[in-house]
Design a protein around this motif. Structure first.
Motif, PDB file in Angstrom:
ATOM      1  N   ARG A  86       0.897  -1.183  -0.122  1.00 16.10           N
ATOM      2  CA  ARG A  86       0.015   0.004  -0.064  1.00 16.10           C
ATOM      3  C   ARG A  86       0.788   1.091  -0.021  1.00 16.10           C
ATOM      4  NH1 ARG A  86      -4.683  -1.457  -1.496  1.00 16.10           N
ATOM      5  NH2 ARG A  86      -5.734   0.122  -0.476  1.00 16.10           N
ATOM      6  N   PRO A  87       1.286   1.670  -0.908  1.00 20.42           N
ATOM      7  CA  PRO A  87       2.255   2.823  -1.232  1.00 20.42           C
ATOM      8  C   PRO A  87       1.825   4.044  -0.561  1.00 20.42           C
ATOM      9  CG  PRO A  87       1.147   2.550  -3.356  1.00 20.42           C
ATOM     10  CD  PRO A  87       0.719   1.276  -2.496  1.00 20.42           C
ATOM     11  N   ARG A  88       0.617   4.603  -0.535  1.00 21.81           N
ATOM     12  CA  ARG A  88       0.120   5.800   0.279  1.00 21.81           C
ATOM     13  C   ARG A  88       0.472   5.514   1.849  1.00 21.81           C
ATOM     14  NH1 ARG A  88      -5.237   6.533  -3.180  1.00 21.81           N
ATOM     15  NH2 ARG A  88      -4.382   7.452  -4.922  1.00 21.81           N
ATOM     16  N   GLN A  89       0.361   4.234   2.160  1.00 20.97           N
ATOM     17  CA  GLN A  89       0.507   3.917   3.648  1.00 20.97           C
ATOM     18  C   GLN A  89       2.048   3.612   4.104  1.00 20.97           C
ATOM     19  OE1 GLN A  89      -2.614   1.172   4.367  1.00 20.97           O
ATOM     20  NE2 GLN A  89      -4.222   2.452   4.256  1.00 20.97           N
ATOM     21  N   PHE A  90       2.671   3.208   2.939  1.00 19.37           N
ATOM     22  CA  PHE A  90       4.140   3.054   3.062  1.00 19.37           C
ATOM     23  C   PHE A  90       4.021   1.533   3.957  1.00 19.37           C
ATOM     24  CE2 PHE A  90       8.656   2.998   3.642  1.00 19.37           C
ATOM     25  CZ  PHE A  90       8.984   3.062   2.206  1.00 19.37           C
ATOM     26  N   ARG A  91       3.224   0.646   3.547  1.00 19.91           N
ATOM     27  CA  ARG A  91       3.173  -0.578   4.139  1.00 19.91           C
ATOM     28  C   ARG A  91       2.625  -2.036   3.595  1.00 19.91           C
ATOM     29  NH1 ARG A  91      -1.445  -1.722   8.238  1.00 19.91           N
ATOM     30  NH2 ARG A  91      -3.011  -0.578   7.430  1.00 19.91           N
ATOM     31  N   TRP A  92       2.868  -2.915   3.921  1.00 24.14           N
ATOM     32  CA  TRP A  92       2.281  -4.258   3.487  1.00 24.14           C
ATOM     33  C   TRP A  92       1.136  -4.484   4.262  1.00 24.14           C
ATOM     34  CZ3 TRP A  92       4.182  -6.367  -0.808  1.00 24.14           C
ATOM     35  CH2 TRP A  92       5.684  -5.993  -1.248  1.00 24.14           C
ATOM     36  N   VAL A  93       0.215  -5.033   3.579  1.00 22.75           N
ATOM     37  CA  VAL A  93      -1.280  -5.396   4.280  1.00 22.75           C
ATOM     38  C   VAL A  93      -1.521  -6.606   3.804  1.00 22.75           C
ATOM     39  CG1 VAL A  93      -3.647  -4.832   4.436  1.00 22.75           C
ATOM     40  CG2 VAL A  93      -1.985  -2.734   4.435  1.00 22.75           C
ATOM     41  N   TYR A  94      -1.887  -7.561   4.822  1.00 21.89           N
ATOM     42  CA  TYR A  94      -2.493  -8.796   4.227  1.00 21.89           C
ATOM     43  C   TYR A  94      -3.648  -8.984   3.264  1.00 21.89           C
ATOM     44  CZ  TYR A  94      -2.638 -13.973   4.595  1.00 21.89           C
ATOM     45  OH  TYR A  94      -2.712 -15.470   4.566  1.00 21.89           O
ATOM     46  N   PHE A  95      -3.452  -9.931   2.261  1.00 23.35           N
ATOM     47  CA  PHE A  95      -4.370  -9.753   1.224  1.00 23.35           C
ATOM     48  C   PHE A  95      -4.723 -11.068   0.388  1.00 23.35           C
ATOM     49  CE2 PHE A  95      -4.819  -8.948  -3.615  1.00 23.35           C
ATOM     50  CZ  PHE A  95      -6.156  -7.953  -3.324  1.00 23.35           C
ATOM     51  N   GLY A  96      -5.660 -11.131   0.107  1.00 24.73           N
ATOM     52  CA  GLY A  96      -6.047 -12.611  -0.700  1.00 24.73           C
ATOM     53  C   GLY A  96      -6.968 -12.120  -1.721  1.00 24.73           C
ATOM     54  N   ILE A  97      -6.814 -13.181  -2.776  1.00 21.37           N
ATOM     55  CA  ILE A  97      -7.649 -12.986  -4.036  1.00 21.37           C
ATOM     56  C   ILE A  97      -7.875 -14.192  -4.838  1.00 21.37           C
ATOM     57  CG2 ILE A  97      -5.709 -12.543  -5.524  1.00 21.37           C
ATOM     58  CD1 ILE A  97      -7.709 -10.067  -6.775  1.00 21.37           C
ATOM     59  N   ASP A  98      -8.974 -14.157  -5.362  1.00 22.24           N
ATOM     60  CA  ASP A  98      -9.076 -15.397  -6.287  1.00 22.24           C
ATOM     61  C   ASP A  98      -8.441 -15.502  -7.622  1.00 22.24           C
ATOM     62  OD1 ASP A  98     -10.467 -17.020  -8.340  1.00 22.24           O
ATOM     63  OD2 ASP A  98     -12.222 -17.146  -7.097  1.00 22.24           O
ATOM     64  N   THR A  99      -7.811 -16.461  -7.943  1.00 22.54           N
ATOM     65  CA  THR A  99      -6.746 -16.415  -9.065  1.00 22.54           C
ATOM     66  C   THR A  99      -7.484 -15.991 -10.330  1.00 22.54           C
ATOM     67  OG1 THR A  99      -6.840 -18.795  -9.430  1.00 22.54           O
ATOM     68  CG2 THR A  99      -4.939 -17.877  -8.277  1.00 22.54           C
ATOM     69  N   GLN A 100      -8.788 -16.311 -10.447  1.00 23.99           N
ATOM     70  CA  GLN A 100      -9.672 -16.005 -11.726  1.00 23.99           C
ATOM     71  C   GLN A 100      -9.416 -14.342 -12.005  1.00 23.99           C
ATOM     72  OE1 GLN A 100     -13.259 -17.817 -11.661  1.00 23.99           O
ATOM     73  NE2 GLN A 100     -12.441 -19.770 -12.243  1.00 23.99           N
ATOM     74  N   ARG A 101      -9.216 -13.616 -10.800  1.00 29.24           N
ATOM     75  CA  ARG A 101      -9.274 -12.140 -11.052  1.00 29.24           C
ATOM     76  C   ARG A 101      -8.034 -11.545 -11.397  1.00 29.24           C
ATOM     77  NH1 ARG A 101     -11.291  -9.316  -5.663  1.00 29.24           N
ATOM     78  NH2 ARG A 101     -11.131  -7.627  -7.321  1.00 29.24           N
ATOM     79  N   ILE A 102      -6.884 -12.387 -11.514  1.00 34.62           N
ATOM     80  CA  ILE A 102      -5.656 -11.936 -11.846  1.00 34.62           C
ATOM     81  C   ILE A 102      -5.341 -12.020 -13.451  1.00 34.62           C
ATOM     82  CG2 ILE A 102      -3.037 -12.562 -11.486  1.00 34.62           C
ATOM     83  CD1 ILE A 102      -3.747 -13.585  -8.821  1.00 34.62           C
ATOM     84  N   ALA A 103      -4.836 -11.175 -13.982  1.00 35.70           N
ATOM     85  CA  ALA A 103      -4.993 -11.196 -15.547  1.00 35.70           C
ATOM     86  C   ALA A 103      -3.436 -11.861 -15.837  1.00 35.70           C
ATOM     87  CB  ALA A 103      -5.081  -9.752 -16.298  1.00 35.70           C
ATOM     88  N   SER A 104      -2.547 -11.209 -15.391  1.00 35.35           N
ATOM     89  CA  SER A 104      -1.027 -11.649 -15.367  1.00 35.35           C
ATOM     90  C   SER A 104      -0.291 -11.334 -14.225  1.00 35.35           C
ATOM     91  CB  SER A 104      -0.597 -11.035 -16.781  1.00 35.35           C
ATOM     92  OG  SER A 104      -0.201  -9.815 -16.421  1.00 35.35           O
ATOM     93  N   PHE A 105       0.946 -11.749 -13.900  1.00 32.53           N
ATOM     94  CA  PHE A 105       1.930 -11.380 -12.781  1.00 32.53           C
ATOM     95  C   PHE A 105       3.347 -11.647 -13.271  1.00 32.53           C
ATOM     96  CE2 PHE A 105       0.974 -15.940 -12.749  1.00 32.53           C
ATOM     97  CZ  PHE A 105       2.068 -16.414 -12.400  1.00 32.53           C
ATOM     98  N   SER A 106       4.059 -10.875 -12.701  1.00 29.03           N
ATOM     99  CA  SER A 106       5.727 -11.108 -12.787  1.00 29.03           C
ATOM    100  C   SER A 106       6.411 -11.284 -11.473  1.00 29.03           C
ATOM    101  CB  SER A 106       6.129 -10.025 -13.788  1.00 29.03           C
ATOM    102  OG  SER A 106       7.485  -9.993 -13.995  1.00 29.03           O
ATOM    103  N   CYS A 107       7.186 -11.984 -11.417  1.00 29.67           N
ATOM    104  CA  CYS A 107       7.790 -12.222  -9.965  1.00 29.67           C
ATOM    105  C   CYS A 107       9.204 -11.971 -10.081  1.00 29.67           C
ATOM    106  CB  CYS A 107       7.431 -13.355  -9.197  1.00 29.67           C
ATOM    107  SG  CYS A 107       7.734 -14.988  -9.918  1.00 29.67           S
ATOM    108  N   ARG A 108       9.924 -11.724  -9.180  1.00 29.64           N
ATOM    109  CA  ARG A 108      11.537 -11.368  -9.161  1.00 29.64           C
ATOM    110  C   ARG A 108      12.206 -12.375  -8.141  1.00 29.64           C
ATOM    111  NH1 ARG A 108      12.903  -5.251  -9.922  1.00 29.64           N
ATOM    112  NH2 ARG A 108      11.762  -4.965 -11.471  1.00 29.64           N
TER     113      ARG A 108
END
Length: 121
Positions: free
Chosen positions: A99-121
């Motif tokens: 969450r860039p405005r809060q400058f912190r990480w927040v626990y989150f979950g999502i259905d994979t069908q809502r994801i169009a694409s992703f890229s990891c490092r």
């Protein structure tokens, strides 16, 4: 076995994630081990990767290769964000969203069908 992250959203948080009617607490749900994974201690990389086109739905097996890695996610609705996945289920993924405005990480979950694409490092 009951999996609180499959399809129905999250217990006590209709819709799951940060969508309409949704919202997540600051950490994993009570009683959910999640491997004891913690949020990253610093911000994600400053450079956003280029989106590669996805011809198919996101497969949980594919995104599992991004566990515990900085991952940039593009959703079907056009939103995008940094994510640090710590759990992959049959139809969902959970971890920490930046969450860039809060400058912190927040626990989150999502259905994979809502994801169009992703890229990891």
């Amino acid at each position: 076995m009951y999996n609180p992250y499959d399809r129905q959203g999250f217990p006590g948080f209709p819709g799951g994630g940060f969508g309409p009617g949704g919202g997540m607490p600051p950490g994993p749900p009570p009683g959910f081990g999640g491997g004891g994974a913690q949020a990253p201690t610093g911000p994600p990389p400053s450079q956003i990767p280029q989106q590669s086109p996805s011809l198919f739905a996101v497969d949980p097996g594919a995104i599992s290769g991004c566990l515990f890695r900085f991952t940039y996610v593009w959703l079907n609705n056009g939103n995008s964000f940094w994510f640090y996945p710590t759990f992959v289920g049959r139809t969902s993924v959970a971890g920490y969203r930046w969450r860039p405005r809060q400058f912190r990480w927040v626990y989150f979950g999502i259905d994979t069908q809502r994801i169009a694409s992703f890229s990891c490092r």
